[in-house]
Design a protein around this motif. Structure first.
Motif, PDB file in Angstrom:
ATOM      1  N   ASP A   1       0.814  -1.212   0.000  1.00 55.87           N
ATOM      2  CA  ASP A   1       0.000   0.000   0.000  1.00 55.87           C
ATOM      3  C   ASP A   1       0.852   1.268   0.000  1.00 55.87           C
ATOM      4  O   ASP A   1       0.348   2.352  -0.290  1.00 55.87           O
ATOM      5  CB  ASP A   1      -0.983   0.003   1.176  1.00 55.87           C
ATOM      6  N   SER A   2       2.148   1.147   0.287  1.00 50.24           N
ATOM      7  CA  SER A   2       3.021   2.321   0.244  1.00 50.24           C
ATOM      8  C   SER A   2       4.156   2.159  -0.770  1.00 50.24           C
ATOM      9  O   SER A   2       5.175   2.834  -0.681  1.00 50.24           O
ATOM     10  CB  SER A   2       3.581   2.631   1.642  1.00 50.24           C
TER      11      SER A   2
ATOM     12  N   GLN B   1       0.652 -10.657  -1.923  1.00 50.77           N
ATOM     13  CA  GLN B   1       0.856  -9.242  -1.599  1.00 50.77           C
ATOM     14  C   GLN B   1       0.076  -8.901  -0.330  1.00 50.77           C
ATOM     15  O   GLN B   1      -1.073  -9.327  -0.167  1.00 50.77           O
ATOM     16  CB  GLN B   1       0.367  -8.357  -2.747  1.00 50.77           C
ATOM     17  N   HIS B   2       0.727  -8.134   0.551  1.00 50.26           N
ATOM     18  CA  HIS B   2       0.106  -7.729   1.821  1.00 50.26           C
ATOM     19  C   HIS B   2       0.237  -6.217   1.963  1.00 50.26           C
ATOM     20  O   HIS B   2       1.293  -5.657   1.696  1.00 50.26           O
ATOM     21  CB  HIS B   2       0.785  -8.428   2.997  1.00 50.26           C
ATOM     22  N   ASN B   3      -0.825  -5.558   2.434  1.00 52.20           N
ATOM     23  CA  ASN B   3      -0.756  -4.123   2.666  1.00 52.20           C
ATOM     24  C   ASN B   3       0.038  -3.766   3.908  1.00 52.20           C
ATOM     25  O   ASN B   3       0.495  -2.649   4.052  1.00 52.20           O
ATOM     26  CB  ASN B   3      -2.160  -3.503   2.735  1.00 52.20           C
TER      27      ASN B   3
END
Length: 137
Positions: free
Chosen positions: A116-117, A130-132
């Protein structure tokens, strides 16, 4: 017991890990991007290994330390600037920058974390999970 060795770019800092490396994470957080000067940092789980399984064979006195947040210390070689370790003082594990490993590493499970970044200009084109946030353990 699995043993892995690694070193910095100039070779003055050399380390050994007496533990298996079970996971690789590709961290997209802003701090890792800045520390590595790249789209993401790959840690062999940065490599999360027990802190007591890490031994410096040479150059421990050449380690620079940067406290990047309240709970995280990053280390690097003061001669060549190689980013080496990520230590979260809430854990008893250390993350080893995967690119500094010298011994062969069979491909362990991998994932992208803090996507997320991630850098806006970088697109992830692989099928890895994929992990935030951080990877679930």
């Amino acid at each position: 017991m699995q043993t892995h060795t690694g070193s910095c770019l100039c070779g003055v800092v050399r380390y050994r890990i007496d533990a298996p490396i079970d996971e690789l994470t590709h961290c997209h957080c802003k701090m890792c991007r800045k520390a590595h000067g790249a789209a993401f940092a790959s840690y062999a789980s940065y490599a999360s290994v027990p802190l007591d399984a890490l031994y410096f064979m040479s150059g421990k006195d050449q380690l620079g330390v940067y406290h990047s947040s309240e709970h995280v210390t990053r280390t690097f070689c003061i001669r060549c600037g190689s980013n080496l370790l990520f230590v979260d003082n809430r854990e008893h594990e250390v993350g080893v920058a995967a690119g500094t490993l010298d011994s062969p590493l069979p491909a362990p499970p991998q994932s992208h974390i803090f996507v997320d970044s991630k850098a806006a200009w970088y697109e992830i084109h692989d099928a890895l999970p994929q992990h935030n946030g951080d990877s679930p353990r």
